[in-house]
Design a protein around this motif. Structure first.
Motif, PDB file in Angstrom:
ATOM      1  N   LYS A   2     -20.331 -16.203  16.807  1.00 19.39           N
ATOM      2  CA  LYS A   2     -20.892 -17.498  16.389  1.00 19.39           C
ATOM      3  C   LYS A   2     -21.865 -18.084  17.405  1.00 19.39           C
ATOM      4  O   LYS A   2     -22.639 -18.970  17.080  1.00 19.39           O
ATOM      5  CB  LYS A   2     -19.766 -18.519  16.161  1.00 19.39           C
ATOM      6  N   VAL A   3     -21.800 -17.606  18.669  1.00 25.15           N
ATOM      7  CA  VAL A   3     -22.628 -18.137  19.754  1.00 25.15           C
ATOM      8  C   VAL A   3     -23.365 -16.974  20.406  1.00 25.15           C
ATOM      9  O   VAL A   3     -22.761 -15.938  20.675  1.00 25.15           O
ATOM     10  CB  VAL A   3     -21.736 -18.855  20.804  1.00 25.15           C
ATOM     11  N   THR A   4     -24.662 -17.158  20.662  1.00 25.64           N
ATOM     12  CA  THR A   4     -25.449 -16.066  21.246  1.00 25.64           C
ATOM     13  C   THR A   4     -25.487 -16.098  22.773  1.00 25.64           C
ATOM     14  O   THR A   4     -25.694 -15.065  23.396  1.00 25.64           O
ATOM     15  CB  THR A   4     -26.896 -16.101  20.716  1.00 25.64           C
ATOM     16  N   ASP A   5     -25.296 -17.270  23.367  1.00 29.50           N
ATOM     17  CA  ASP A   5     -25.392 -17.398  24.825  1.00 29.50           C
ATOM     18  C   ASP A   5     -24.237 -18.276  25.321  1.00 29.50           C
ATOM     19  O   ASP A   5     -24.277 -19.506  25.196  1.00 29.50           O
ATOM     20  CB  ASP A   5     -26.745 -18.015  25.187  1.00 29.50           C
ATOM     21  N   LYS A   6     -23.211 -17.628  25.881  1.00 30.29           N
ATOM     22  CA  LYS A   6     -22.011 -18.360  26.321  1.00 30.29           C
ATOM     23  C   LYS A   6     -22.327 -19.401  27.383  1.00 30.29           C
ATOM     24  O   LYS A   6     -21.823 -20.513  27.335  1.00 30.29           O
ATOM     25  CB  LYS A   6     -20.960 -17.386  26.880  1.00 30.29           C
ATOM     26  N   ASP A   7     -23.157 -19.042  28.363  1.00 29.55           N
ATOM     27  CA  ASP A   7     -23.446 -19.961  29.469  1.00 29.55           C
ATOM     28  C   ASP A   7     -24.163 -21.212  28.980  1.00 29.55           C
ATOM     29  O   ASP A   7     -23.822 -22.328  29.382  1.00 29.55           O
ATOM     30  CB  ASP A   7     -24.269 -19.270  30.551  1.00 29.55           C
ATOM     31  N   ALA A   8     -25.145 -21.035  28.104  1.00 33.84           N
ATOM     32  CA  ALA A   8     -25.888 -22.194  27.584  1.00 33.84           C
ATOM     33  C   ALA A   8     -24.974 -23.068  26.724  1.00 33.84           C
ATOM     34  O   ALA A   8     -25.031 -24.300  26.800  1.00 33.84           O
ATOM     35  CB  ALA A   8     -27.095 -21.728  26.780  1.00 33.84           C
ATOM     36  N   ALA A   9     -24.134 -22.438  25.914  1.00 32.90           N
ATOM     37  CA  ALA A   9     -23.204 -23.195  25.070  1.00 32.90           C
ATOM     38  C   ALA A   9     -22.223 -23.975  25.941  1.00 32.90           C
ATOM     39  O   ALA A   9     -21.958 -25.162  25.703  1.00 32.90           O
ATOM     40  CB  ALA A   9     -22.461 -22.244  24.127  1.00 32.90           C
ATOM     41  N   ARG A  10     -21.692 -23.325  26.957  1.00 30.38           N
ATOM     42  CA  ARG A  10     -20.747 -23.981  27.869  1.00 30.38           C
ATOM     43  C   ARG A  10     -21.398 -25.188  28.543  1.00 30.38           C
ATOM     44  O   ARG A  10     -20.809 -26.262  28.625  1.00 30.38           O
ATOM     45  CB  ARG A  10     -20.291 -22.971  28.928  1.00 30.38           C
ATOM     46  N   GLU A  11     -22.627 -25.001  29.006  1.00 33.33           N
ATOM     47  CA  GLU A  11     -23.309 -26.079  29.714  1.00 33.33           C
ATOM     48  C   GLU A  11     -23.548 -27.280  28.807  1.00 33.33           C
ATOM     49  O   GLU A  11     -23.395 -28.425  29.232  1.00 33.33           O
ATOM     50  CB  GLU A  11     -24.626 -25.582  30.317  1.00 33.33           C
ATOM     51  N   CYS A  12     -23.892 -27.047  27.532  1.00 34.81           N
ATOM     52  CA  CYS A  12     -24.144 -28.190  26.642  1.00 34.81           C
ATOM     53  C   CYS A  12     -22.845 -28.968  26.389  1.00 34.81           C
ATOM     54  O   CYS A  12     -22.861 -30.194  26.320  1.00 34.81           O
ATOM     55  CB  CYS A  12     -24.834 -27.764  25.351  1.00 34.81           C
ATOM     56  N   LYS A  58     -24.734 -29.932  21.184  1.00 31.74           N
ATOM     57  CA  LYS A  58     -25.860 -29.455  20.384  1.00 31.74           C
ATOM     58  C   LYS A  58     -26.615 -28.444  21.245  1.00 31.74           C
ATOM     59  O   LYS A  58     -26.927 -28.717  22.390  1.00 31.74           O
ATOM     60  CB  LYS A  58     -26.733 -30.629  19.974  1.00 31.74           C
ATOM     61  N   THR A  59     -26.871 -27.286  20.643  1.00 30.60           N
ATOM     62  CA  THR A  59     -27.458 -26.192  21.411  1.00 30.60           C
ATOM     63  C   THR A  59     -28.271 -25.256  20.523  1.00 30.60           C
ATOM     64  O   THR A  59     -27.990 -25.136  19.325  1.00 30.60           O
ATOM     65  CB  THR A  59     -26.355 -25.386  22.128  1.00 30.60           C
ATOM     66  N   ASP A  60     -29.236 -24.609  21.122  1.00 25.51           N
ATOM     67  CA  ASP A  60     -30.029 -23.611  20.403  1.00 25.51           C
ATOM     68  C   ASP A  60     -29.325 -22.251  20.345  1.00 25.51           C
ATOM     69  O   ASP A  60     -29.887 -21.294  19.828  1.00 25.51           O
ATOM     70  CB  ASP A  60     -31.409 -23.456  21.059  1.00 25.51           C
ATOM     71  N   THR A  61     -28.105 -22.157  20.870  1.00 24.66           N
ATOM     72  CA  THR A  61     -27.382 -20.877  20.855  1.00 24.66           C
ATOM     73  C   THR A  61     -26.667 -20.641  19.517  1.00 24.66           C
ATOM     74  O   THR A  61     -26.008 -19.630  19.349  1.00 24.66           O
ATOM     75  CB  THR A  61     -26.349 -20.791  21.997  1.00 24.66           C
ATOM     76  N   VAL A  62     -26.800 -21.597  18.574  1.00 22.09           N
ATOM     77  CA  VAL A  62     -26.230 -21.432  17.229  1.00 22.09           C
ATOM     78  C   VAL A  62     -27.303 -21.758  16.198  1.00 22.09           C
ATOM     79  O   VAL A  62     -28.181 -22.584  16.438  1.00 22.09           O
ATOM     80  CB  VAL A  62     -24.984 -22.327  17.007  1.00 22.09           C
ATOM     81  N   LYS A  63     -27.209 -21.103  15.022  1.00 23.35           N
ATOM     82  CA  LYS A  63     -28.165 -21.362  13.941  1.00 23.35           C
ATOM     83  C   LYS A  63     -27.675 -22.471  13.023  1.00 23.35           C
ATOM     84  O   LYS A  63     -28.459 -23.228  12.459  1.00 23.35           O
ATOM     85  CB  LYS A  63     -28.387 -20.086  13.129  1.00 23.35           C
ATOM     86  N   ASP A  64     -26.360 -22.525  12.832  1.00 23.54           N
ATOM     87  CA  ASP A  64     -25.736 -23.535  11.992  1.00 23.54           C
ATOM     88  C   ASP A  64     -24.511 -24.063  12.719  1.00 23.54           C
ATOM     89  O   ASP A  64     -24.091 -23.497  13.728  1.00 23.54           O
ATOM     90  CB  ASP A  64     -25.294 -22.920  10.652  1.00 23.54           C
ATOM     91  N   LEU A  65     -23.908 -25.109  12.176  1.00 18.25           N
ATOM     92  CA  LEU A  65     -22.703 -25.655  12.764  1.00 18.25           C
ATOM     93  C   LEU A  65     -21.619 -24.583  12.832  1.00 18.25           C
ATOM     94  O   LEU A  65     -21.398 -23.865  11.855  1.00 18.25           O
ATOM     95  CB  LEU A  65     -22.215 -26.841  11.924  1.00 18.25           C
TER      96      LEU A  65
END
Length: 160
Positions: free
Chosen positions: A49-59, A81-88
């Motif tokens: 569901k997430v493409t970049d763990k570090d970016a998701a974690r930081e947000c 809110k992050t660009d590492t996901v396309k949808d909720l």
């Protein structure tokens, strides 16, 4: 299922389409807010569901620094809110032990629901948070979730 409008857009929120057994962890081991967030991000990453763990974690942690998402009654709803996901996307985790999450009622948390949504989509994110917070007004539902050892049962409890 909830239908709502935001601006000129109409959204349908159905937790059954967002939560799956792949996005439920019944035994979170973390003892700090950061460890819980890491485990939840890992659940979403492993479920694809997430493409970049570090970016998701930081947000999510950035959102926590602004204001804690520890609610009341042992529930926290870390989100971002992050660009590492396309949808909720969302996941739920149950901690084996209570974790201090800087909650509104100062009580530790055991039930965690994380959601991430794209930066450019506000409606579904807000509706998900509203829908989830309503679900936990019931002490019986909270206890059922804490008592179950079945991932599908957690989703059933949340969506009935």
């Amino acid at each position: 299922m909830t239908i709502f409008a935001s601006g000129n857009n109409i959204y349908v929120m159905d937790l059954r389409t967002v939560l799956t057994t792949d996005t439920v962890n019944l035994h979170l081991k973390g003892t700090t807010k950061e460890e819980i967030v890491d485990e939840m991000i890992d659940v979403l990453f492993k479920a694809g569901k997430v493409t970049d763990k570090d970016a998701a974690r930081e947000c999510v942690l950035d959102r926590e620094r602004k204001m804690s998402t520890g609610m009341k009654h042992g529930i926290a709803i870390p989100h971002g809110k992050t660009d590492t996901v396309k949808d909720l996307v969302a996941c739920i985790g149950i901690s084996d032990n209570p974790v201090d999450f800087d909650s509104l009622d100062q009580e530790p948390c055991r039930i965690f629901i994380m959601t991430l949504s794209p930066v450019n989509k506000t409606g579904p994110h807000l509706q998900f948070l509203a829908e989830v917070s309503l679900l936990f007004k019931s002490p019986e539902k909270r206890q059922e979730i804490l008592d179950t050892q079945d991932k599908a049962e957690v989703i059933r409890i949340l969506t009935e």
